[in-house]
Design an enzyme around this catalytic site. Structure first.
Site, PDB file in Angstrom:
ATOM      1  N   GLY A  46       0.858  -1.179   0.000  1.00 11.09           N
ATOM      2  CA  GLY A  46       0.000   0.000   0.000  1.00 11.09           C
ATOM      3  C   GLY A  46       0.890   1.223   0.000  1.00 11.09           C
ATOM      4  O   GLY A  46       1.789   1.341  -0.833  1.00 11.09           O
ATOM      5  N   GLU A  47       0.690   2.062   0.961  1.00 12.86           N
ATOM      6  CA  GLU A  47       1.555   3.246   1.097  1.00 12.86           C
ATOM      7  C   GLU A  47       1.934   3.304   2.563  1.00 12.86           C
ATOM      8  O   GLU A  47       1.081   3.519   3.432  1.00 12.86           O
ATOM      9  CB  GLU A  47       0.805   4.491   0.630  1.00 12.86           C
ATOM     10  CG  GLU A  47       1.720   5.581   0.082  1.00 12.86           C
ATOM     11  CD  GLU A  47       2.496   6.274   1.184  1.00 12.86           C
ATOM     12  OE1 GLU A  47       3.710   6.499   1.024  1.00 12.86           O
ATOM     13  OE2 GLU A  47       1.902   6.584   2.225  1.00 12.86           O
ATOM     14  N   SER A  48       3.213   3.114   2.821  1.00  9.39           N
ATOM     15  CA  SER A  48       3.613   2.864   4.207  1.00  9.39           C
ATOM     16  C   SER A  48       3.424   4.063   5.128  1.00  9.39           C
ATOM     17  O   SER A  48       3.151   3.895   6.312  1.00  9.39           O
ATOM     18  CB  SER A  48       5.055   2.365   4.249  1.00  9.39           C
ATOM     19  OG  SER A  48       5.927   3.315   3.700  1.00  9.39           O
ATOM     20  N   CYS A  78       5.879  -5.418   0.273  1.00 10.54           N
ATOM     21  CA  CYS A  78       6.066  -4.039  -0.185  1.00 10.54           C
ATOM     22  C   CYS A  78       5.981  -3.050   0.988  1.00 10.54           C
ATOM     23  O   CYS A  78       6.892  -3.006   1.800  1.00 10.54           O
ATOM     24  CB  CYS A  78       5.077  -3.741  -1.311  1.00 10.54           C
ATOM     25  SG  CYS A  78       5.680  -2.449  -2.389  1.00 10.54           S
ATOM     26  N   ARG A 108      12.677   3.018   0.822  1.00  9.31           N
ATOM     27  CA  ARG A 108      11.214   3.031   0.589  1.00  9.31           C
ATOM     28  C   ARG A 108      10.793   2.986  -0.869  1.00  9.31           C
ATOM     29  O   ARG A 108       9.872   2.260  -1.232  1.00  9.31           O
ATOM     30  CB  ARG A 108      10.629   4.300   1.213  1.00  9.31           C
ATOM     31  CG  ARG A 108       9.776   4.066   2.389  1.00  9.31           C
ATOM     32  CD  ARG A 108       9.064   5.353   2.770  1.00  9.31           C
ATOM     33  NE  ARG A 108       7.875   5.541   1.976  1.00  9.31           N
ATOM     34  CZ  ARG A 108       7.496   6.692   1.448  1.00  9.31           C
ATOM     35  NH1 ARG A 108       8.220   7.771   1.598  1.00  9.31           N
ATOM     36  NH2 ARG A 108       6.378   6.766   0.774  1.00  9.31           N
ATOM     37  N   ILE A 142       5.523  -2.354  -7.457  1.00  4.12           N
ATOM     38  CA  ILE A 142       4.769  -1.101  -7.595  1.00  4.12           C
ATOM     39  C   ILE A 142       5.385  -0.063  -6.654  1.00  4.12           C
ATOM     40  O   ILE A 142       5.286  -0.185  -5.438  1.00  4.12           O
ATOM     41  CB  ILE A 142       3.278  -1.302  -7.248  1.00  4.12           C
ATOM     42  CG1 ILE A 142       2.682  -2.434  -8.115  1.00  4.12           C
ATOM     43  CG2 ILE A 142       2.504  -0.002  -7.436  1.00  4.12           C
ATOM     44  CD1 ILE A 142       1.272  -2.820  -7.759  1.00  4.12           C
ATOM     45  N   ARG A 143       6.020   0.918  -7.239  1.00  2.00           N
ATOM     46  CA  ARG A 143       6.767   1.924  -6.439  1.00  2.00           C
ATOM     47  C   ARG A 143       7.444   1.194  -5.259  1.00  2.00           C
ATOM     48  O   ARG A 143       7.275   1.555  -4.090  1.00  2.00           O
ATOM     49  CB  ARG A 143       5.840   3.029  -5.938  1.00  2.00           C
ATOM     50  CG  ARG A 143       6.607   4.298  -5.582  1.00  2.00           C
ATOM     51  CD  ARG A 143       5.696   5.488  -5.532  1.00  2.00           C
ATOM     52  NE  ARG A 143       4.828   5.456  -4.378  1.00  2.00           N
ATOM     53  CZ  ARG A 143       4.941   6.234  -3.308  1.00  2.00           C
ATOM     54  NH1 ARG A 143       5.882   7.145  -3.257  1.00  2.00           N
ATOM     55  NH2 ARG A 143       4.104   6.138  -2.316  1.00  2.00           N
ATOM     56  N   HIS A 206       4.645  -7.830  -4.902  1.00  2.08           N
ATOM     57  CA  HIS A 206       3.262  -8.091  -4.464  1.00  2.08           C
ATOM     58  C   HIS A 206       2.759  -9.470  -4.882  1.00  2.08           C
ATOM     59  O   HIS A 206       2.008  -9.579  -5.867  1.00  2.08           O
ATOM     60  CB  HIS A 206       2.329  -7.065  -5.117  1.00  2.08           C
ATOM     61  CG  HIS A 206       2.415  -5.698  -4.544  1.00  2.08           C
ATOM     62  ND1 HIS A 206       1.559  -5.232  -3.565  1.00  2.08           N
ATOM     63  CD2 HIS A 206       3.250  -4.680  -4.822  1.00  2.08           C
ATOM     64  CE1 HIS A 206       1.861  -3.984  -3.271  1.00  2.08           C
ATOM     65  NE2 HIS A 206       2.884  -3.618  -4.017  1.00  2.08           N
ATOM     66  N   GLU A 208       0.367 -11.023  -3.801  1.00  6.94           N
ATOM     67  CA  GLU A 208      -1.109 -11.048  -3.729  1.00  6.94           C
ATOM     68  C   GLU A 208      -1.753 -10.568  -5.024  1.00  6.94           C
ATOM     69  O   GLU A 208      -2.965 -10.683  -5.195  1.00  6.94           O
ATOM     70  CB  GLU A 208      -1.600 -10.221  -2.524  1.00  6.94           C
ATOM     71  CG  GLU A 208      -1.512  -8.714  -2.664  1.00  6.94           C
ATOM     72  CD  GLU A 208      -0.115  -8.142  -2.390  1.00  6.94           C
ATOM     73  OE1 GLU A 208       0.876  -8.894  -2.407  1.00  6.94           O
ATOM     74  OE2 GLU A 208      -0.029  -6.914  -2.190  1.00  6.94           O
TER      75      GLU A 208
HETATM   76  N1  LIG Z   1       3.361  -0.900  -3.385  1.00  5.58           N
HETATM   77  C1  LIG Z   1       3.773  -0.521  -2.213  1.00  5.58           C
HETATM   78  O1  LIG Z   1       3.435  -1.084  -1.181  1.00  5.58           O
HETATM   79  C2  LIG Z   1       4.649   0.683  -2.251  1.00  5.58           C
HETATM   80  C3  LIG Z   1       5.255   1.051  -0.943  1.00  5.58           C
HETATM   81  C4  LIG Z   1       5.762   2.472  -1.021  1.00  5.58           C
HETATM   82  N2  LIG Z   1       7.050   2.537  -1.620  1.00  5.58           N
HETATM   83  C5  LIG Z   1       5.764   3.064   0.377  1.00  5.58           C
HETATM   84  O2  LIG Z   1       6.569   3.770   0.744  1.00  5.58           O
HETATM   85  O3  LIG Z   1       4.893   2.799   1.116  1.00  5.58           O
END
Ligand SMILES: NC(=O)CC[C@H](N)C(=O)O
Length: 256
Positions: A46-48, A78, A108, A142-143, A206, A208
């Site tokens: 997700g987005e940490s 992730c 990150r 993903i990022r 990921h 999942e």
């Molecule tokens: N797909 C992801 O979970 C990206 C994580 C993202 N780089 C973060 O800082 O949270």
């Protein structure tokens, strides 16, 4: 006991659905006391920073740290990997709280911004030796973060070979530069993208989001080895090409 999936933000539904494909119930965890009802936990992607703010708001951090400290199996994918790392670099100003427990440093957004997301076939010998299936695993990044350094107790389960055209000049800043001129090209660089330390599993990609359930199956076996997870978790992985004679399927992201 069921497998908990931290459900504050991110791809928790996709994890629950992957567990379901293996016949295992995933339970959404949003409150500290709910951790008492599960014997293992998945922290999704997700987005940490957002996830950390929500975890703080719901007072989850002490319970999550306790869960990890007790040696219960925890898998971070992730953003979840970032949560579990002892140290993260490349954080937003002011930093963010981490659960910690995994003796490593992560960057990150190692591979750059959202548009630099990619998929790659990874060599995963440990996973294949346990779960079978095809030799490589298709990682969806993903990022994504990457692991920069690991402590002595950490086992590296997968590395990604950064193509020489995308040379990373700095490990502490997000900086992927295109090399147009081969004279400037530096040798291909490897970065760590999957690790295990005791009962903690971390993947920068990921699992999942793909149909290949081998990482979920691997984690469930870790959970079963601790003797606490439900015996229903002992099901074979449904890896891509795992079935004999099955034609290779295109492993598109799965949203069910
Ligand atoms: N797909 C992801 O979970 C990206 C994580 C993202 N780089 C973060 O800082 O949270």
């Amino acid at each position: 006991m069921a497998v908990g999936v931290l459900a504050l933000q991110g791809s928790f539904n996709e994890h629950i659905s992957a567990l379901g494909r293996l016949g295992v119930k995933g339970v959404e965890i949003r409150k500290p006391e709910q951790l008492e009802n599960v014997s293992s936990l998945i922290i999704p992607g997700g987005e940490s920073t957002t996830m950390a703010k929500l975890a703080e708001y719901h007072n989850m951090f002490p319970a999550l740290r306790e869960f990890v400290k007790m040696g219960k199996p925890v898998w971070g994918t992730c953003a979840g990997l970032i949560f579990l790392a002892d140290k993260a670099v490349g954080q937003k100003t002011g930093g963010q709280e981490l659960v910690g427990g995994l003796d490593c440093t992560v960057n990150r957004n190692y591979f750059g911004s959202q548009i630099q997301s990619f998929e790659a076939e990874l060599s995963v010998p440990k996973l294949v030796s346990q779960e079978g299936g095809q030799e490589t695993y298709r990682g969806v990044f993903i990022r994504a973060p990457a692991v920069l350094e690991v402590g002595p107790g950490v086992e590296v389960l997968a590395e990604y070979h950064v193509p020489s055209a995308n040379v990373l000049y700095s490990s502490s800043a997000v900086q992927i530069q295109e090399v147009g001129n081969m004279e400037n090209a530096v040798p291909e660089k490897k970065v760590i993208v999957a690790v295990k330390q005791g009962n903690i599993l971390g993947t920068a990609f990921h699992p999942e989001l793909t149909a290949d359930t081998r990482w979920h199956s691997y984690f469930l076996k870790m959970a079963n080895e601790t003797g606490e997870a439900s015996s229903s978790s002992l099901v074979p992985a449904i890896g891509v090409n795992a079935a004999i004679g099955e034609r290779p399927r295109i492993d598109l992201p799965v949203f069910q």
